[in-house]
Design a protein around this motif. Structure first.
Motif, PDB file in Angstrom:
ATOM      1  N   ARG A  16      59.115  44.667  46.866  1.00 19.35           N
ATOM      2  CA  ARG A  16      58.445  45.906  46.468  1.00 19.35           C
ATOM      3  C   ARG A  16      56.937  45.673  46.331  1.00 19.35           C
ATOM      4  N   LEU A  17      56.572  44.549  45.720  1.00 17.44           N
ATOM      5  CA  LEU A  17      55.158  44.248  45.523  1.00 17.44           C
ATOM      6  C   LEU A  17      54.457  43.945  46.845  1.00 17.44           C
ATOM      7  N   LYS A  18      55.143  43.301  47.759  1.00 13.22           N
ATOM      8  CA  LYS A  18      54.550  43.024  49.074  1.00 13.22           C
ATOM      9  C   LYS A  18      54.300  44.320  49.842  1.00 13.22           C
ATOM     10  N   ARG A  19      55.238  45.273  49.712  1.00 11.24           N
ATOM     11  CA  ARG A  19      55.015  46.575  50.364  1.00 11.24           C
ATOM     12  C   ARG A  19      53.801  47.275  49.766  1.00 11.24           C
ATOM     13  N   ALA A  20      53.693  47.233  48.439  1.00  7.47           N
ATOM     14  CA  ALA A  20      52.532  47.852  47.783  1.00  7.47           C
ATOM     15  C   ALA A  20      51.243  47.153  48.203  1.00  7.47           C
ATOM     16  N   GLU A  21      51.304  45.843  48.335  1.00 11.83           N
ATOM     17  CA  GLU A  21      50.134  45.084  48.790  1.00 11.83           C
ATOM     18  C   GLU A  21      49.716  45.536  50.190  1.00 11.83           C
ATOM     19  N   GLY A  22      50.692  45.745  51.060  1.00 14.93           N
ATOM     20  CA  GLY A  22      50.394  46.239  52.402  1.00 14.93           C
ATOM     21  C   GLY A  22      49.772  47.626  52.363  1.00 14.93           C
ATOM     22  N   GLN A  23      50.274  48.467  51.465  1.00 12.92           N
ATOM     23  CA  GLN A  23      49.691  49.800  51.316  1.00 12.92           C
ATOM     24  C   GLN A  23      48.244  49.704  50.838  1.00 12.92           C
ATOM     25  N   LEU A  24      47.975  48.797  49.923  1.00 10.87           N
ATOM     26  CA  LEU A  24      46.604  48.629  49.426  1.00 10.87           C
ATOM     27  C   LEU A  24      45.671  48.163  50.536  1.00 10.87           C
ATOM     28  N   ARG A  25      46.143  47.260  51.368  1.00  7.10           N
ATOM     29  CA  ARG A  25      45.318  46.819  52.502  1.00  7.10           C
ATOM     30  C   ARG A  25      45.038  47.991  53.441  1.00  7.10           C
ATOM     31  N   GLY A  26      46.056  48.836  53.632  1.00  9.48           N
ATOM     32  CA  GLY A  26      45.855  50.017  54.468  1.00  9.48           C
ATOM     33  C   GLY A  26      44.808  50.948  53.883  1.00  9.48           C
ATOM     34  N   ILE A  27      44.805  51.101  52.574  1.00  8.47           N
ATOM     35  CA  ILE A  27      43.798  51.941  51.910  1.00  8.47           C
ATOM     36  C   ILE A  27      42.406  51.348  52.111  1.00  8.47           C
ATOM     37  N   GLN A  28      42.307  50.038  51.996  1.00 15.14           N
ATOM     38  CA  GLN A  28      41.007  49.396  52.219  1.00 15.14           C
ATOM     39  C   GLN A  28      40.502  49.666  53.632  1.00 15.14           C
ATOM     40  N   ARG A  29      41.410  49.592  54.601  1.00 16.25           N
ATOM     41  CA  ARG A  29      41.025  49.879  55.991  1.00 16.25           C
ATOM     42  C   ARG A  29      40.600  51.338  56.146  1.00 16.25           C
ATOM     43  N   MET A  30      41.305  52.235  55.458  1.00 17.10           N
ATOM     44  CA  MET A  30      40.951  53.652  55.520  1.00 17.10           C
ATOM     45  C   MET A  30      39.544  53.888  54.978  1.00 17.10           C
ATOM     46  N   ILE A  31      39.227  53.238  53.883  1.00 17.86           N
ATOM     47  CA  ILE A  31      37.888  53.388  53.286  1.00 17.86           C
ATOM     48  C   ILE A  31      36.835  52.823  54.228  1.00 17.86           C
ATOM     49  N   GLU A  32      37.099  51.642  54.785  1.00 16.07           N
ATOM     50  CA  GLU A  32      36.150  51.033  55.723  1.00 16.07           C
ATOM     51  C   GLU A  32      35.937  51.902  56.958  1.00 16.07           C
ATOM     52  N   ALA A  33      36.999  52.593  57.388  1.00 14.96           N
ATOM     53  CA  ALA A  33      36.918  53.430  58.580  1.00 14.96           C
ATOM     54  C   ALA A  33      36.343  54.810  58.287  1.00 14.96           C
ATOM     55  N   GLY A  34      36.096  55.107  57.017  1.00 16.69           N
ATOM     56  CA  GLY A  34      35.517  56.394  56.662  1.00 16.69           C
ATOM     57  C   GLY A  34      36.507  57.547  56.697  1.00 16.69           C
ATOM     58  N   GLU A  35      37.771  57.270  56.418  1.00 15.97           N
ATOM     59  CA  GLU A  35      38.791  58.318  56.400  1.00 15.97           C
ATOM     60  C   GLU A  35      38.489  59.331  55.283  1.00 15.97           C
ATOM     61  N   PRO A  36      39.017  60.547  55.391  1.00 16.99           N
ATOM     62  CA  PRO A  36      38.790  61.573  54.368  1.00 16.99           C
ATOM     63  C   PRO A  36      39.345  61.152  52.997  1.00 16.99           C
ATOM     64  N   CYS A  37      38.632  61.521  51.958  1.00 18.06           N
ATOM     65  CA  CYS A  37      39.014  61.161  50.589  1.00 18.06           C
ATOM     66  C   CYS A  37      40.402  61.677  50.227  1.00 18.06           C
ATOM     67  N   LEU A  38      40.751  62.857  50.702  1.00 20.25           N
ATOM     68  CA  LEU A  38      42.067  63.409  50.390  1.00 20.25           C
ATOM     69  C   LEU A  38      43.190  62.535  50.944  1.00 20.25           C
ATOM     70  N   ASP A  39      43.000  62.018  52.154  1.00 19.44           N
ATOM     71  CA  ASP A  39      43.990  61.118  52.752  1.00 19.44           C
ATOM     72  C   ASP A  39      44.084  59.810  51.972  1.00 19.44           C
ATOM     73  N   ILE A  40      42.936  59.293  51.566  1.00 24.46           N
ATOM     74  CA  ILE A  40      42.893  58.054  50.797  1.00 24.46           C
ATOM     75  C   ILE A  40      43.566  58.261  49.442  1.00 24.46           C
ATOM     76  N   ALA A  41      43.259  59.380  48.798  1.00 25.89           N
ATOM     77  CA  ALA A  41      43.858  59.674  47.490  1.00 25.89           C
ATOM     78  C   ALA A  41      45.372  59.778  47.605  1.00 25.89           C
ATOM     79  N   SER A  42      45.857  60.355  48.678  1.00 27.01           N
ATOM     80  CA  SER A  42      47.295  60.478  48.894  1.00 27.01           C
ATOM     81  C   SER A  42      47.943  59.100  48.990  1.00 27.01           C
ATOM     82  N   GLN A  43      47.311  58.199  49.705  1.00 27.69           N
ATOM     83  CA  GLN A  43      47.838  56.841  49.832  1.00 27.69           C
ATOM     84  C   GLN A  43      47.748  56.082  48.509  1.00 27.69           C
ATOM     85  N   MET A  44      46.689  56.327  47.746  1.00 28.75           N
ATOM     86  CA  MET A  44      46.567  55.691  46.426  1.00 28.75           C
ATOM     87  C   MET A  44      47.695  56.158  45.507  1.00 28.75           C
ATOM     88  N   ALA A  45      48.014  57.434  45.573  1.00 23.71           N
ATOM     89  CA  ALA A  45      49.107  57.969  44.753  1.00 23.71           C
ATOM     90  C   ALA A  45      50.427  57.313  45.146  1.00 23.71           C
TER      91      ALA A  45
END
Length: 96
Positions: A16-45
């Motif tokens: 479970r923690l490894k999956r969450a870690e993967g999700q966090l890495r995906g969020i970091q990539r989204m931020i680096e790529a300039g994805e919309p805040c709403l999409d990032i917030a959804s992934q953070m949730a």
């Protein structure tokens, strides 16, 4: 404090923690790529929900382990404990 002794429970928690870690890495990539805040917030949730779920699972596993050991439960009682804690995990999963 006691440690989780059940290997299956520890493996489940680590997965479970490894999956969450993967999700966090995906969020970091989204931020680096300039994805919309709403999409990032959804992934953070989603990550928060995954971590909350892992926390509840860990707590229920710990409760099961400690109650079973301290109360010296018989097999039928352990089955009832499993059912009760499974219901508790379901209820706690709906708290948010």
């Amino acid at each position: 404090m006691a440690q989780l002794q059940d290997e299956t429970s520890r493996t489940d928690l680590l997965n479970r923690l490894k999956r969450a870690e993967g999700q966090l890495r995906g969020i970091q990539r989204m931020i680096e790529a300039g994805e919309p805040c709403l999409d990032i917030a959804s992934q953070m949730a989603a990550v928060r929900k995954a971590l909350d779920s892992a926390y509840v699972r860990m707590t229920v596993c710990f409760m099961h382990q400690e109650l079973k050991d301290r109360l010296n439960l018989q097999p039928d009682d352990v089955t009832q404990l499993d059912t009760m804690l499974g219901d508790m995990q379901t209820l706690l999963g709906k708290v948010r």
